[in-house]
Design an enzyme around this catalytic site. Structure first.
Site, PDB file in Angstrom:
ATOM      1  N   SER A 186      -9.476   1.703   3.171  1.00  0.00           N
ATOM      2  CA  SER A 186      -8.611   2.467   2.294  1.00  0.00           C
ATOM      3  C   SER A 186      -7.627   1.631   1.488  1.00  0.00           C
ATOM      4  CB  SER A 186      -7.827   3.498   3.118  1.00  0.00           C
ATOM      5  OG  SER A 186      -6.978   2.865   4.064  1.00  0.00           O
ATOM      6  N   LYS A 210       0.843  -1.187   0.000  1.00  0.00           N
ATOM      7  CA  LYS A 210       0.000   0.000   0.000  1.00  0.00           C
ATOM      8  C   LYS A 210       0.884   1.245   0.000  1.00  0.00           C
ATOM      9  CE  LYS A 210      -3.898   1.840   2.743  1.00  0.00           C
ATOM     10  NZ  LYS A 210      -4.731   1.554   3.937  1.00  0.00           N
ATOM     11  N   SER A 243     -10.108  -0.688   7.060  1.00  0.00           N
ATOM     12  CA  SER A 243      -9.361  -0.466   5.816  1.00  0.00           C
ATOM     13  C   SER A 243      -8.681  -1.708   5.262  1.00  0.00           C
ATOM     14  CB  SER A 243      -8.330   0.641   6.018  1.00  0.00           C
ATOM     15  OG  SER A 243      -8.963   1.895   6.076  1.00  0.00           O
TER      16      SER A 243
END
Length: 540
Positions: free
Chosen positions: A192, A111, A216
């Site tokens: 996210s 990420k 997330s």
């Protein structure tokens, strides 16, 4: 950072285009390689029919074909310009490593809030951090490299890990654009960790790392039909990760199977002197693949938290089928189990997150030189100056609310933190487990993916009983949770989530694996243009 509009526009174009792929990338990777497990890939490497450089090249080509062309998923924000060279070096050294770990030579996407001390950027999706790479690897990246993993690139995310506005569209960032759900492209991947989940689901990587403050990992994993593990707070180092809250943040594995997620967690778990929260991690970190028992459901006492169900009929239907399967495989289902204080977590949680964010982001920015932004106030000013690129759809009211907060010594903060941890942990999850002598708690992860809506933002909020979402209790307490694919609704994946006591990852993994092996719910995405529509990528 003080850039002219022309310079910023040039930067945006370059960043969205991404680095060019090497000429040696082969033509078309076989789908069975794209969706192969860690164990399957290692068997092929051991047999000499595949090596890390070939696998890396195939995945880079697949990223080009699916992520940047074709359906244009926008899941991968940047590929590692040194990936093929690094893979070749791993292949050359393979014979010298008698005790290679499970990730040796395996590509991993990170990420884009996880630092890498190389030529890639770490931006949390924001153009404000795009000026220079991070100086050092994050703690978990050090562990990945030590284990022989190949860092393939960075994934797109909800900008600032979805902590800029309450009206954001999950999976959108100024740097990476809008991530799409590979099952149905006009549906949202949730966030996210949107890019990490979509990339794993689409076969763009073997495994990926996401991060969670509240939902997330669990939400994007569920909505993209994969496995996601949110570890106990302090099991995995947060050093070198763009923060929201040291009280709740953690990184975790995202994979197409429980086995792959367990293998990845085994490598990244452990103590790190740069993250005091991991002080006791080495006492608990282990080889989590030891708990991959196909009979892992037998004799387990699992409580159904009905307070976290009842919001979405498709999710409820999948939950009932999952409960029936668990009973058939020998689990003892206690239904319902009350989770105390569930409705009382929201207010103290948001207070803690706002205070933590101001403190933690300022501390993180102090580690990044050459950016031109040093404080949260600088970020707010940057967004205002570059509003057309950074705020075309939604604003930054969470940034502004956080900036108004005082130091972590404020009584409002210390009271909220104590209340949030007490109600979610000892008086919440622990009390529910103890009341019925349970091994784990069960709920729907979320319903099927909602439509992407840049105008109104997400149609889902964790902890809101009108829309579902079961991440909040484990997120606030810092306890572990794992989501597993459990079924489909209108071509969209639906998952179940298991959560339990602090450091209970072995138990949760055993239950999740036992369920997965009998449910066999995972299916590759079809890249439909809309629900009941046509595939955008024939011959995926």
């Amino acid at each position: 950072m003080n850039r002219s509009a022309v310079h910023l526009a040039t930067l945006v174009t370059a960043l969205l285009a991404g680095p060019a792929l090497a000429a040696e990338v082969p033509a078309t990777p076989p789908a069975d390689t794209a969706y192969a497990s860690i164990d399957q890939l290692q068997q092929r490497m051991q047999a000499g029919t595949l090596d890390s450089r070939q696998l890396t090249g195939q995945l880079l080509q697949r990223i080009e074909r699916i992520d940047r062309a074709g359906p244009s998923l926008h899941a991968v924000i940047e590929t590692n310009p040194d990936a093929l060279q690094l893979a070749g070096a791993l292949d050359a050294a393979r014979g010298a490593h008698d005790k290679r770990g499970p990730l040796y030579g395996i590509p991993v996407l990170l990420k884009d809030n996880i630092d890498t001390g190389d030529r890639m950027l770490t931006t949390a999706g924001s153009l404000a951090l795009a000026g220079a790479p991070a100086p050092h690897d994050a703690g978990l990246v050090e562990r990945l490299r030590k284990g022989g993993a190949l860092i393939l690139g960075k994934t797109n995310l909800s900008e600032w890990a979805n902590f800029r506005s309450n009206h954001a569209s999950s999976g959108w960032s100024a740097r990476g654009g809008q991530t799409k759900n590979p099952y149905v492209l006009d549906r949202n991947p949730c966030g996210s960790s949107a890019g990490s989940a979509a990339a794993v689901a689409a076969g763009l990587t073997t495994v990926a790392i996401g991060s969670e403050t509240d939902g997330s990992i669990i939400c994007p994993a569920a909505m993209n039909g994969i496995v996601g593990i949110k570890p106990t707070l302090g099991l995995v180092s947060r050093s070198g990760i763009v923060p929201i809250s040291h009280s709740q943040d953690t990184a975790g594995p995202m994979a197409r199977s429980v086995a792959d997620a367990a293998a990845l967690l085994s490598v990244i778990a452990g103590s790190d002197p740069r993250d005091p929260a991991t002080r006791d991690a080495d006492k608990h970190a282990t080889d989590y693949t030891k708990f991959l028992d196909p009979n892992g459901l037998k004799g387990k006492r699992i409580g159904v938290v009905r307070q976290l169900a009842g919001a979405e009929p498709n999710a409820d239907r999948v939950l009932e089928k999952s409960i029936a399967l668990m009973k058939a495989q020998g689990a003892i289902i206690v239904d319902p189990v009350k989770l105390p204080h569930l409705a009382e977590l929201g207010d103290p949680e948001i207070t803690v997150l706002l205070y933590d964010f101001k403190h933690d982001i300022n501390a993180y920015l102090a580690t990044r030189q050459g950016l031109g932004v040093k404080t949260l106030a600088d970020l707010i000013a940057f967004n205002r100056t570059h509003a057309s690129e950074e705020m075309p759809w939604f604003g930054q009211e969470l940034f502004e609310q956080a900036e108004e907060k005082g130091p972590l010594g404020d009584k409002a903060y210390t009271d909220a933190l104590a209340r949030a941890k007490r109600l979610s942990g000892p008086q919440g999850i622990d009390a529910a487990l103890k009341s019925q002598h349970l091994d784990a708690l069960l709920a729907p992860s979320w319903g099927p993916a909602f439509m992407t809506d840049p105008v109104l933002g997400d149609h889902i909020v964790s902890g809101d009983p009108t829309v579902g979402g079961a991440s909040q209790p484990a997120a606030v307490s810092g306890y572990p949770s794992i989501t597993v694919p459990a079924g489909f609704a209108h071509g969209l994946p639906v998952g179940i989530v298991l959560f339990g006591a602090q450091w209970s990852e072995p138990t949760l993994i055993a239950i999740a694996y036992g369920f997965e092996q009998h449910a066999q719910a995972w299916q590759p995405p079809r890249f439909l243009d809309t629900v009941d529509g046509k595939p955008v990528l024939p011959g995926r």
